[in-house]
Each structure stands twice: as C-alpha cells, then as structure tokens.
Motif scaffolding. Structure first.
Motif, PDB file in Angstrom:
ATOM      1  N   PHE A  96       0.791  -1.025   0.168  1.00 20.43           N
ATOM      2  CA  PHE A  96       0.127   0.219   0.109  1.00 20.43           C
ATOM      3  C   PHE A  96       0.847   1.302   0.074  1.00 20.43           C
ATOM      4  CE2 PHE A  96      -4.051  -2.940   2.285  1.00 20.43           C
ATOM      5  CZ  PHE A  96      -4.529  -2.688   0.801  1.00 20.43           C
ATOM      6  N   GLY A  97       1.996   1.551   0.427  1.00 23.14           N
ATOM      7  CA  GLY A  97       3.003   2.342   0.781  1.00 23.14           C
ATOM      8  C   GLY A  97       2.955   3.203   1.897  1.00 23.14           C
ATOM      9  N   TYR A  98       1.506   3.628   2.105  1.00 24.43           N
ATOM     10  CA  TYR A  98       1.096   4.390   3.141  1.00 24.43           C
ATOM     11  C   TYR A  98      -0.436   3.887   4.016  1.00 24.43           C
ATOM     12  CZ  TYR A  98      -1.156   7.714   0.197  1.00 24.43           C
ATOM     13  OH  TYR A  98      -2.461   7.366  -1.413  1.00 24.43           O
ATOM     14  N   SER A  99      -0.481   4.291   4.724  1.00 28.31           N
ATOM     15  CA  SER A  99      -1.740   4.673   4.940  1.00 28.31           C
ATOM     16  C   SER A  99      -2.313   5.457   5.485  1.00 28.31           C
ATOM     17  CB  SER A  99      -2.023   3.678   6.395  1.00 28.31           C
ATOM     18  OG  SER A  99      -1.524   4.268   7.331  1.00 28.31           O
ATOM     19  N   VAL A 100      -3.547   6.277   6.086  1.00 27.29           N
ATOM     20  CA  VAL A 100      -3.222   7.362   6.425  1.00 27.29           C
ATOM     21  C   VAL A 100      -4.214   7.294   8.196  1.00 27.29           C
ATOM     22  CG1 VAL A 100      -5.362   9.225   5.817  1.00 27.29           C
ATOM     23  CG2 VAL A 100      -4.459   7.442   4.235  1.00 27.29           C
ATOM     24  N   ASN A 101      -3.500   7.967   8.282  1.00 30.87           N
ATOM     25  CA  ASN A 101      -4.021   7.904   9.911  1.00 30.87           C
ATOM     26  C   ASN A 101      -5.264   9.564   9.963  1.00 30.87           C
ATOM     27  OD1 ASN A 101      -3.053   6.165  10.589  1.00 30.87           O
ATOM     28  ND2 ASN A 101      -0.970   7.655  12.948  1.00 30.87           N
ATOM     29  N   HIS A 102      -6.646   9.170  10.527  1.00 30.27           N
ATOM     30  CA  HIS A 102      -7.325   9.632  10.219  1.00 30.27           C
ATOM     31  C   HIS A 102      -8.521  10.341  12.090  1.00 30.27           C
ATOM     32  CE1 HIS A 102     -10.674   7.214   9.900  1.00 30.27           C
ATOM     33  NE2 HIS A 102      -9.299   6.495   8.660  1.00 30.27           N
ATOM     34  N   SER A 103      -9.209  10.939  11.900  1.00 30.11           N
ATOM     35  CA  SER A 103     -10.032  11.561  13.321  1.00 30.11           C
ATOM     36  C   SER A 103     -11.560   9.886  12.729  1.00 30.11           C
ATOM     37  CB  SER A 103     -11.520  12.167  13.741  1.00 30.11           C
ATOM     38  OG  SER A 103     -10.682  12.925  12.595  1.00 30.11           O
ATOM     39  N   ALA A 104     -11.963   9.792  13.534  1.00 31.35           N
ATOM     40  CA  ALA A 104     -13.224   8.792  13.082  1.00 31.35           C
ATOM     41  C   ALA A 104     -14.932   9.098  13.879  1.00 31.35           C
ATOM     42  CB  ALA A 104     -12.694   7.141  13.469  1.00 31.35           C
ATOM     43  N   ALA A 105     -14.902  10.419  13.723  1.00 34.27           N
ATOM     44  CA  ALA A 105     -16.199  11.171  14.060  1.00 34.27           C
ATOM     45  C   ALA A 105     -16.995  10.244  12.817  1.00 34.27           C
ATOM     46  CB  ALA A 105     -16.580  12.319  15.015  1.00 34.27           C
ATOM     47  N   THR A 106     -18.752  10.338  13.258  1.00 42.10           N
ATOM     48  CA  THR A 106     -19.530  10.138  12.788  1.00 42.10           C
ATOM     49  C   THR A 106     -20.529  11.083  12.568  1.00 42.10           C
ATOM     50  OG1 THR A 106     -19.259   7.811  12.303  1.00 42.10           O
ATOM     51  CG2 THR A 106     -21.272   9.199  12.025  1.00 42.10           C
ATOM     52  N   TYR A 107     -21.520  12.333  11.537  1.00 41.37           N
ATOM     53  CA  TYR A 107     -21.603  13.461  11.673  1.00 41.37           C
ATOM     54  C   TYR A 107     -23.140  13.141  11.647  1.00 41.37           C
ATOM     55  CZ  TYR A 107     -16.635  15.133  12.003  1.00 41.37           C
ATOM     56  OH  TYR A 107     -15.638  15.409  12.145  1.00 41.37           O
ATOM     57  N   LEU A 108     -23.908  14.031  12.134  1.00 44.56           N
ATOM     58  CA  LEU A 108     -25.362  14.168  11.708  1.00 44.56           C
ATOM     59  C   LEU A 108     -26.132  15.237  11.336  1.00 44.56           C
ATOM     60  CD1 LEU A 108     -27.576  11.354  13.739  1.00 44.56           C
ATOM     61  CD2 LEU A 108     -26.600  11.022  11.480  1.00 44.56           C
ATOM     62  N   ILE A 109     -26.307  15.648  10.172  1.00 41.94           N
ATOM     63  CA  ILE A 109     -26.457  17.150   9.365  1.00 41.94           C
ATOM     64  C   ILE A 109     -28.172  17.617   9.512  1.00 41.94           C
ATOM     65  CG2 ILE A 109     -26.015  18.837   8.140  1.00 41.94           C
ATOM     66  CD1 ILE A 109     -23.420  17.320   7.280  1.00 41.94           C
ATOM     67  N   ALA A 110     -28.226  17.503  10.163  1.00 41.93           N
ATOM     68  CA  ALA A 110     -29.885  18.080  10.141  1.00 41.93           C
ATOM     69  C   ALA A 110     -30.751  18.661   8.721  1.00 41.93           C
ATOM     70  CB  ALA A 110     -30.524  19.196  11.263  1.00 41.93           C
ATOM     71  N   PRO A 111     -31.784  18.864   8.765  1.00 46.93           N
ATOM     72  CA  PRO A 111     -32.624  18.941   7.287  1.00 46.93           C
ATOM     73  C   PRO A 111     -32.205  20.699   6.813  1.00 46.93           C
ATOM     74  CG  PRO A 111     -34.060  17.267   8.394  1.00 46.93           C
ATOM     75  CD  PRO A 111     -33.205  17.874   9.086  1.00 46.93           C
ATOM     76  N   ASP A 112     -31.980  20.870   7.679  1.00 42.23           N
ATOM     77  CA  ASP A 112     -31.922  22.873   7.489  1.00 42.23           C
ATOM     78  C   ASP A 112     -30.603  22.932   7.043  1.00 42.23           C
ATOM     79  OD1 ASP A 112     -30.742  22.700   9.978  1.00 42.23           O
ATOM     80  OD2 ASP A 112     -31.432  23.932  11.076  1.00 42.23           O
ATOM     81  N   GLY A 113     -29.367  21.800   7.260  1.00 43.27           N
ATOM     82  CA  GLY A 113     -28.105  21.876   6.781  1.00 43.27           C
ATOM     83  C   GLY A 113     -27.714  22.206   7.648  1.00 43.27           C
ATOM     84  N   GLN A 114     -27.600  22.002   9.173  1.00 38.71           N
ATOM     85  CA  GLN A 114     -26.777  22.195  10.254  1.00 38.71           C
ATOM     86  C   GLN A 114     -26.207  21.107  10.838  1.00 38.71           C
ATOM     87  OE1 GLN A 114     -25.895  25.576  11.826  1.00 38.71           O
ATOM     88  NE2 GLN A 114     -26.948  25.830   9.475  1.00 38.71           N
ATOM     89  N   LEU A 115     -24.958  21.063  11.484  1.00 35.34           N
ATOM     90  CA  LEU A 115     -24.540  20.364  12.067  1.00 35.34           C
ATOM     91  C   LEU A 115     -24.472  20.069  13.078  1.00 35.34           C
ATOM     92  CD1 LEU A 115     -22.245  18.043  12.661  1.00 35.34           C
ATOM     93  CD2 LEU A 115     -20.570  20.086  12.901  1.00 35.34           C
TER      94      LEU A 115
END
Length: 195
Positions: A152-171
C-alpha cells in the motif's frame, strides 16, 4: 444558533511516545465544536452538493477505502443503525463517505466500497485541496504515514467521528468512534422528527 450535541465529549487521543513509529491505523483526536457547512464533492454518479440535500438528514463520515479496521468498524456500526430504519425513513437520509485519500480512492472504488456496507452510502472525493477544506469545516483530521515493506505504501491516520447534519443543513450531532448503533439511530430519528 442551534447547539451541537457531542456525545461522549472526550474522544480518543492517540500519542506516540519516545519516537515510536505510528501504528498503521490510528484514531486522531477531534475535540471542540466544528461549524460544519455545505460542500460539493464528486461521486461515481456525478457531483454531490450538501446544499441540494436540504430536507434530508445527512450522516457524514471521513475515511478511506484501504483503512484496515477503523473505517470498517465505523461503517458497520452505522449500517446497523441504518438497517433499523424503514424504507420511508431511508428516503429522508443521505449517508456520505468522504475519502481522505484522494490520491488512491477513485469515485468508482468508493462506490463499490461504501455500497458493500449499505446502499444508502455515497462515496465522494475531490482534489487534495478540496478534501482538506471540507475536513477542516468539520474538524476532521488526517495525515499519511509511510509503511515500509507494504504494497500500500502508506496508510492514513484519521479522526473517526460520525456526523449528523439536520435537514436545515446545520451540524447537530458528532458521534465518536464506536458509538453504539442505537445511539446513532436515536439521533437520526430525532432530526427526522424536526428537532
């Protein structure tokens, strides 16, 4: 302004002591309350703009297709929540997986990868600059780690949160890694009810 609910306020912080090499796949800290915001990235079916998804709840996750364990775990937990939704409820939801590895993840690979977990997922990516801009809006962190002797050559360390955005576009909700599916499901239905 609507407040953001951050479940389990303290997200995992990964540190490396005394010059140790980073593990292949680490979960990075993601604290604070990011603003979120609209973005447009590319999918196998064409551009996906969150501004076009008003009226729907958006489940959002940042990861990459060659992730060995964090992404599969997160997507599997999200899938368990999505599997509890009725067909009508699923019509009110769009799930977006943003690749933080635009060098390797094509839109075709992303489509195949995310649909393995659930048909409602859209895999999206863009230029390195655009992905970085979107990640910054949501407070997502990631960086490459070279892997000696790996195909693979490299991996990607990353944050792992899941976000929910409301129907009005607000996080509105940020779920840390390994949040139980039932908690995600309650958040999804809460937003679908207009809260």
């Amino acid at each position: 302004m609507v407040s953001i609910f951050l479940f389990l306020m303290f997200l995992p912080i990964v540190t490396q002591a005394g010059g140790e090499a980073p593990r292949e796949d680490e979960v990075l800290d993601q604290s604070g309350a990011p603003a979120g915001g609209d973005f447009t990235l590319n999918s196998a079916a064409g551009p996906v703009s969150t501004s076009d998804l008003r009226g729907k709840v958006i489940l959002l996750y940042f990861g990459y297709t060659k992730c060995p364990d964090v992404c599969p775990t997160s997507l599997s937990l999200a899938t368990q929540a999505l599997n509890e939704l009725s067909g009508e409820e699923l019509k009110s939801l769009t799930s977006i997986f943003v690749s933080v590895d635009p060098q390797r993840d094509t839109v075709e690979q992303l489509k195949e990868y995310v649909e393995y977990f659930h048909e409602s997922f859209l895999g999206v990516t863009g230029s390195e600059e655009k992905v970085a801009e979107v990640a910054k809006m949501y407070g997502a962190q990631y960086y490459q780690v070279e892997l000696e002797g790996s195909a693979f050559g490299y991996s990607v360390n990353h944050s792992a949160a899941t976000y929910l955005i409301a129907p009005d576009g607000q996080l509105r909700f940020i779920f840390p890694h390994e949040t139980p599916p039932q908690v995600m499901l309650e958040g999804i239905r809460y937003l679908m009810a207009g809260n």
